[in-house]
Design a protein around this motif. Structure first.
Motif, mmCIF file in Angstrom:
data_model
loop_
_atom_site.group_PDB
_atom_site.id
_atom_site.type_symbol
_atom_site.label_atom_id
_atom_site.label_comp_id
_atom_site.label_asym_id
_atom_site.label_seq_id
_atom_site.Cartn_x
_atom_site.Cartn_y
_atom_site.Cartn_z
ATOM 1 N N PHE A 61 -0.259 -5.463 -6.082
ATOM 2 C CA PHE A 61 -1.523 -4.870 -6.394
ATOM 3 C C PHE A 61 -1.798 -5.808 -7.677
ATOM 4 N N THR A 62 -3.308 -5.626 -7.890
ATOM 5 C CA THR A 62 -4.011 -6.409 -8.968
ATOM 6 C C THR A 62 -4.061 -5.605 -10.119
ATOM 7 N N SER A 63 -3.589 -4.480 -10.106
ATOM 8 C CA SER A 63 -3.777 -3.609 -11.308
ATOM 9 C C SER A 63 -2.740 -2.382 -11.158
ATOM 10 N N THR A 64 -2.497 -1.440 -12.346
ATOM 11 C CA THR A 64 -1.740 -0.397 -12.057
ATOM 12 C C THR A 64 -2.883 0.801 -11.415
ATOM 13 N N GLN A 65 -3.969 0.713 -11.565
ATOM 14 C CA GLN A 65 -4.976 1.657 -10.985
ATOM 15 C C GLN A 65 -4.739 1.383 -9.374
ATOM 16 N N ALA A 66 -4.870 0.215 -8.818
ATOM 17 C CA ALA A 66 -4.952 -0.107 -7.504
ATOM 18 C C ALA A 66 -3.537 0.557 -6.978
ATOM 19 N N LYS A 67 -2.394 0.282 -7.763
ATOM 20 C CA LYS A 67 -1.035 0.787 -7.248
ATOM 21 C C LYS A 67 -1.310 2.380 -6.900
ATOM 22 N N ASN A 68 -1.744 3.000 -8.217
ATOM 23 C CA ASN A 68 -1.650 4.373 -8.173
ATOM 24 C C ASN A 68 -2.617 4.994 -7.048
ATOM 25 N N GLN A 69 -3.827 4.051 -6.595
ATOM 26 C CA GLN A 69 -4.793 4.754 -5.769
ATOM 27 C C GLN A 69 -4.095 4.824 -4.535
ATOM 28 N N PHE A 70 -3.397 3.471 -4.081
ATOM 29 C CA PHE A 70 -2.386 3.544 -2.943
ATOM 30 C C PHE A 70 -1.373 4.618 -2.784
ATOM 31 N N ILE A 71 -0.860 4.724 -3.905
ATOM 32 C CA ILE A 71 0.420 5.703 -3.984
ATOM 33 C C ILE A 71 -0.362 7.309 -3.545
ATOM 34 N N SER A 72 -1.442 7.556 -4.089
ATOM 35 C CA SER A 72 -2.001 8.725 -4.050
ATOM 36 C C SER A 72 -2.634 9.012 -2.644
ATOM 37 N N SER A 73 -2.846 7.879 -1.965
ATOM 38 C CA SER A 73 -3.337 8.068 -0.805
ATOM 39 C C SER A 73 -2.855 8.722 0.461
ATOM 40 N N PHE A 74 -1.513 9.096 0.236
ATOM 41 C CA PHE A 74 -0.671 9.671 1.164
ATOM 42 C C PHE A 74 -0.615 11.065 0.819
ATOM 43 N N ASP A 75 -0.832 11.753 2.117
ATOM 44 C CA ASP A 75 -0.552 13.517 1.763
ATOM 45 C C ASP A 75 0.595 14.146 1.847
ATOM 46 N N SER A 76 1.949 13.240 1.856
ATOM 47 C CA SER A 76 3.209 13.999 1.778
ATOM 48 C C SER A 76 4.058 13.049 1.554
ATOM 49 N N PRO A 77 5.182 13.304 0.604
ATOM 50 C CA PRO A 77 6.073 12.375 0.430
ATOM 51 C C PRO A 77 6.711 11.791 1.850
ATOM 52 N N GLU A 78 6.907 12.448 2.718
ATOM 53 C CA GLU A 78 7.559 12.086 4.096
ATOM 54 C C GLU A 78 6.757 11.138 4.648
ATOM 55 N N SER A 79 5.314 11.116 4.618
ATOM 56 C CA SER A 79 4.523 10.098 5.605
ATOM 57 C C SER A 79 4.532 9.078 4.501
ATOM 58 N N PHE A 80 4.505 9.139 3.268
ATOM 59 C CA PHE A 80 4.468 8.002 2.438
ATOM 60 C C PHE A 80 5.908 7.009 2.521
ATOM 61 N N PHE A 81 7.142 7.806 2.559
ATOM 62 C CA PHE A 81 8.336 7.279 2.871
ATOM 63 C C PHE A 81 8.388 6.423 4.184
ATOM 64 N N SER A 82 7.754 7.057 5.136
ATOM 65 C CA SER A 82 7.845 6.357 6.312
ATOM 66 C C SER A 82 6.980 5.446 6.574
ATOM 67 N N PHE A 83 5.894 5.316 5.741
ATOM 68 C CA PHE A 83 5.054 4.225 5.778
ATOM 69 C C PHE A 83 5.605 2.919 5.099
ATOM 70 N N LEU A 84 6.556 3.124 4.241
ATOM 71 C CA LEU A 84 7.172 2.008 3.316
ATOM 72 C C LEU A 84 8.294 1.516 4.186
ATOM 73 N N LYS A 85 9.072 2.302 4.940
ATOM 74 C CA LYS A 85 10.168 1.610 5.640
ATOM 75 C C LYS A 85 9.911 0.626 6.382
ATOM 76 N N SER A 86 10.777 -0.240 6.699
ATOM 77 C CA SER A 86 10.950 -1.596 7.519
ATOM 78 C C SER A 86 11.150 -0.939 8.988
ATOM 79 N N ASP A 87 10.426 -1.823 9.900
ATOM 80 C CA ASP A 87 10.584 -1.364 11.381
ATOM 81 C C ASP A 87 12.141 -1.573 11.706
ATOM 82 N N GLN A 88 12.769 -2.479 11.066
ATOM 83 C CA GLN A 88 14.265 -2.667 11.273
ATOM 84 C C GLN A 88 15.120 -1.780 10.827
ATOM 85 N N ASP A 89 14.703 -0.597 9.977
ATOM 86 C CA ASP A 89 15.406 0.396 9.302
ATOM 87 C C ASP A 89 15.382 1.707 9.937
ATOM 88 N N ARG A 90 16.850 1.871 10.631
ATOM 89 C CA ARG A 90 16.986 3.135 11.262
ATOM 90 C C ARG A 90 17.743 4.092 10.580
#
Length: 462
Positions: A61-90
């Motif tokens: 991210f080019t700025s802290t604001q951009a990173k915070n906007q990304f973090i805030s764009s997910f409506d639940s911790p579960e969906s955010f965690f799932s998005f960040l996980k690698s496809d090879q992570d079971r």
């Protein structure tokens, strides 16, 4: 002292866990964005597969604001965690209740004492039947007289199937309808058993005995979880075998999904004893953490409590395995392989060679419980490094393959610890051909990936 965990299969498509309950009496006041920020910080710092997710890169991210906007764009911790996980992570996990998680990691859970597997009917109907693998002592299941090999196909009068088994087997109290199975046909009976879950701490050293097979003393240990608090019990079991003069060992890990890495190291030293100080496993972290965090795990000659290991000094061990054999169990098999003859009997294992640690919402690098944000009870167990043995073997994603393959006959499981039980018989026949004839069978049914509770592998000393 920091603790790390290697977690076995909990997030396969069909998975059942029974030891986590929401903390209804704890008010969670943290915002979703705040919890997501914790998840991001933890994965950005420790995640083994950080490089697979572009958003976790240090320059993403080019700025802290951009990173915070990304973090805030997910409506639940579960969906955010799932998005960040690698496809090879079971195996990385997120929990909304770290107190229940801590209890489970300490071997405390709600348990009715019935360890079971679930199998799809061979008629492609999608229906499922359960079979009792083993019964824990002093539990509802033992009080009810359940035994290994009992078959059931309904819960509270409802036929089990691939879609409903998790919901039906989750309640603290339920009634199973019994049946019989002849290898082809399942026949319901009129019998039923009501089971009640209570808080329970399991002794993982389930069976210890010495068998006299054709004049050879063969030790047999069924060990069901690498639980650190029972290290001295395990060492005592090996002391018993040592005193009885065993010259061969059958280690039954068929239902052992993991536990303490230090205990796995100690167990390997109990089996051997002649390799103290040599490399048992190595660690591979993400590029940011490798130099500062990676350590070799070494064979030791004392427990974590400094008790001398009761070592058998063997040059061969037979290990019984199934698809439920995971994590710390696989570490023992893989770690011993460069040093002694490890004969694996049964089926291939889970394929879990990565370690995790509990991360709380606290400052890096500790992410410690003592500094955890009191506004919520989320914690996570991300994969942080993978292990390899002294020969460099790792990445066994399809599991460790058996030397002697033997499928499960659900219609006749045999009695654990009895010389005629199929897996044990196959091992004994390999040790001393002739006295015991193993019963081989082909299995057409498909067993579901089902787990009766949280099982873990703990690495300490970093």
């Amino acid at each position: 002292m920091k603790k790390y965990f290697i977690i076995p299969v909990l997030l396969l498509t069909l998975t059942f866990t029974s030891c986590f309950d929401d903390m209804d009496d704890v008010e969670q006041v943290a915002t979703t964005a705040q919890i997501n920020d914790f998840i991001y910080r933890g994965l950005n710092f420790f995640y083994l597969y950080k490089a697979d997710t572009g958003e976790l890169a240090n320059d993403a991210f080019t700025s802290t604001q951009a990173k915070n906007q990304f973090i805030s764009s997910f409506d639940s911790p579960e969906s955010f965690f799932s998005f960040l996980k690698s496809d090879q992570d079971r195996f990385s996990l997120l929990f909304d209740d770290y107190i229940a998680l801590e209890n489970a990691l300490g071997g405390i859970s709600l348990n009715n004492g019935m360890d079971f597997g679930l199998v799809l009917y061979p008629d492609a109907s999608g229906n499922v039947f359960g079979y009792v693998r083993l019964v824990l002592p002093n539990t509802s299941a033992s009080d009810a007289g359940l035994e290994r090999g009992v078959i059931f196909n309904t819960v509270d009068g409802t036929q089990l199937n691939a879609d409903n088994f998790n919901d039906l087997l989750t309640p603290d109290t339920y009634t199973i309808g019994l049946a019989t199975y002849d290898g082809t046909t399942l026949t319901p009976s009129s019998e039923s058993v009501t089971l009640i879950k209570t808080q329970y701490t399991e002794d993982p050293v389930y069976i210890t005995k010495t068998l006299d097979v054709g004049g050879t003393k063969v030790g047999y240990i069924m060990y069901n979880s690498f639980t650190a608090s029972f290290d001295e019990t395990l060492n005592g079991a090996f002391g018993q075998l040592q005193a009885e003069g065993v010259t061969e060992l059958v280690l039954d890990l068929r239902y052992n999904g993991g536990g303490s890495v230090r205990t796995a190291t100690d167990l390997s030293g109990m089996i051997t004893g002649q390799f103290t100080g040599q490399v048992f496993y190595t660690e591979q972290w993400n590029d940011d953490r490798q130099a500062a965090y990676a350590n070799n795990g070494l064979f030791t000659n004392v427990t974590r409590n400094d008790s001398p290991l009761n070592s058998l000094n063997l040059s061969r061990v037979h290990v019984l395995t199934t698809r439920r054999t995971a994590s710390a169990s696989e570490l023992v098999i893989n770690g011993l392989a460069p040093y002694i003859d490890v004969v694996q009997v049964g089926t291939n294992t889970t394929g879990k060679f990565q370690a995790s640690t509990i991360l709380y919402d606290a400052p890096a690098p500790g992410f410690s419980r003592s500094e955890a944000n009191p506004a919520h009870t989320y914690a996570m167990l991300p994969l942080i490094f993978k292990t390899a043995n002294a020969a460099g073997n790792t990445d066994y994603v399809d599991g460790l393959l058996p030397d002697i393959e033997l499928e499960i006959d659900y219609s006749n499981l045999g009695q654990l610890g009895n010389v005629n039980e199929p897996l044990l018989a196959a091992a004994l026949n390999n040790i001393l051909p002739g006295p015991i004839t193993p019963r081989r069978s082909a299995t057409l049914e498909k067993e579901l990936d089902v787990n009766n509770g949280l099982e873990i592998m703990v690495v300490e000393g970093f």
